[in-house]
Design an enzyme around this catalytic site. Structure first.
Site, PDB file in Angstrom:
ATOM      1  CG  ASP A  13      41.428  36.550 -59.693  1.00  0.00           C
ATOM      2  OD1 ASP A  13      40.253  36.427 -60.059  1.00  0.00           O
ATOM      3  OD2 ASP A  13      42.284  35.642 -59.813  1.00  0.00           O
ATOM      4  CD  GLU A 236      35.623  31.910 -57.471  1.00  0.00           C
ATOM      5  OE1 GLU A 236      36.386  30.985 -57.145  1.00  0.00           O
ATOM      6  OE2 GLU A 236      35.427  32.206 -58.673  1.00  0.00           O
TER       7      GLU A 236
HETATM    8  O1  FUB Z   1      42.116  33.255 -60.564  1.00  0.00           O
HETATM    9  C1  FUB Z   1      41.841  31.976 -60.040  1.00  0.00           C
HETATM   10  C2  FUB Z   1      40.500  31.962 -59.399  1.00  0.00           C
HETATM   11  O2  FUB Z   1      39.498  32.317 -60.344  1.00  0.00           O
HETATM   12  C3  FUB Z   1      40.322  32.961 -58.298  1.00  0.00           C
HETATM   13  O3  FUB Z   1      40.974  32.612 -57.111  1.00  0.00           O
HETATM   14  C4  FUB Z   1      38.849  33.008 -58.238  1.00  0.00           C
HETATM   15  O4  FUB Z   1      38.327  34.045 -57.478  1.00  0.00           O
HETATM   16  C5  FUB Z   1      38.495  33.093 -59.695  1.00  0.00           C
HETATM   17  O5  FUB Z   1      38.565  34.407 -60.187  1.00  0.00           O
END
Ligand code: FUB
Length: 337
Positions: A13, A236
């Site tokens: 991320d 997301e």
């Molecule tokens: O790293 C945890 C979660 O996985 C993140 O918040 C999302 O965007 C995904 O990458």
């Protein structure tokens, strides 16, 4: 296949920014746990953040690990799961934005501050009031709002384990726990849920307004992308960058594993879908940032190749991206064609 930028620990991320002439990377710090993998993301049980910096990614220069800059036990309101962070600077201070579950297991967005881009960061005692869900990304804009010449905008949102679907009515108070789990809207003609946005106060630590939805429109209808259009709907990892006055909103489509982007003329959107900027990588999740450095544009992202494909053990990578004359993001330099 590109090489991970960081290989002594697992990272994911990546939010990259140019501060003080260097690239700073603010990633999640993945770790092994004995938590069973599920569609709620419980296996992503991260407990601290490191900050990294480098002077060049092309050609690659060594990446400095500035060490642990914030731990979950140093965040009074948080219980677990330090997921994807971002950072911003204003008036000589640096801010780290991060999601975590509060003591009631609800994801909130927290903020911590520092005098230097590499921290260490001190967390505010409570989460940002009115915030919810995951994956904060902050744009510091150059278009004034009232007296604020450089307003900051906080973008958030993530479906399934990220709990966005629990806010069908939009506002933080309308949390509906019956939507908890790997759920999202579905059905003929049902619109996908959009990411959320709110302007920050000049203190960068509180919201100037209630969180609202930003729309991502399908170009063929001019209406929001449909919930069942999993190749294009927001899942997301929101990120906003600005180029030639145009706001580029990019995001992950989750279970279809694309990084897509949409553009608009306001930080609030609406953003019209334009295409993909990264095809599926090794691993389930895909998450990124886009940054300009010395006149070139870079896509920071992650995959799970270093761990041999373990979903929650990921590594940060980078690749250069280009724009064609119409402002579309392309993977090869149009000038070289
Ligand atoms: O790293 C945890 C979660 O996985 C993140 O918040 C999302 O965007 C995904 O990458």
């Amino acid at each position: 296949m590109t090489t991970p930028l960081i290989s002594h620990i697992y990272t994911a991320d990546p939010s990259a920014h140019v501060f003080e002439g260097k690239i700073y990377i603010y990633p999640s710090h993945d770790r092994e746990t004995d938590i069973e993998t599920n569609d709620n993301g419980d296996q992503f049980d991260m407990a601290d953040y490191h900050v990294f910096s480098t002077t060049s990614v092309d050609p690659p220069a060594p990446v400095t690990d500035h060490g642990v800059v914030l731990r979950v036990e140093d965040v009074p309101w948080a219980s677990k799961q330090l997921w994807a962070p971002d950072a911003a600077t204003r008036d000589g201070k640096y801010y780290l934005y991060f999601p975590a579950r509060d003591k009631n297991n609800i994801f909130r967005i927290g903020v911590a501050h520092a005098d230097r881009p590499e921290g260490p960061f001190t967390a505010d005692p409570d989460y940002i009031q009115g915030s919810y869900s995951i994956d904060p990304a902050v744009l510091v804009d150059d278009v004034a709002v009232g007296d604020d010449a450089t307003p900051g905008y906080l973008y958030v949102g993530g479906l399934w384990g990220g709990q966005l679907q629990c806010y069908q009515k939009g506002n933080a108070e309308a949390y509906d726990e019956s939507w908890l789990g790997p759920k999202e809207p579905t059905g003929e003609g049902v619109y996908a849920m959009g990411p959320r946005i709110a302007r920050l106060n000049p203190d960068m630590r509180s919201l100037a307004e209630e969180v609202r939805e930003a729309q991502i429109l399908a170009p063929e209808t001019g209406k929001p992308i449909l919930a069942d259009d999993h190749d294009r709907r927001f899942f997301e990892a929101p990120w906003v960058h600005k180029r030639n006055g145009l706001y580029y909103f990019s995001y992950s489509t989750g279970d279809s594993h694309y990084l897509c982007y949409a553009t608009g003329t306001s930080p609030y959107g609406p953003f019209t879908y334009r295409g993909r900027m990264l095809e599926p990588v090794v691993g389930w999740t895909t998450h990124h940032s886009v940054v300009e450095f010395k006149g070139r544009w870079y896509l920071f992202h992650h995959d799970s190749s270093l761990s041999g494909g373990v979903t929650h053990l990921r590594s940060v990578k980078v690749k250069e991206i280009f724009y064609d004359d119409d402002g579309n993001i392309v993977s090869e330099d149009p000038a070289k064609k």
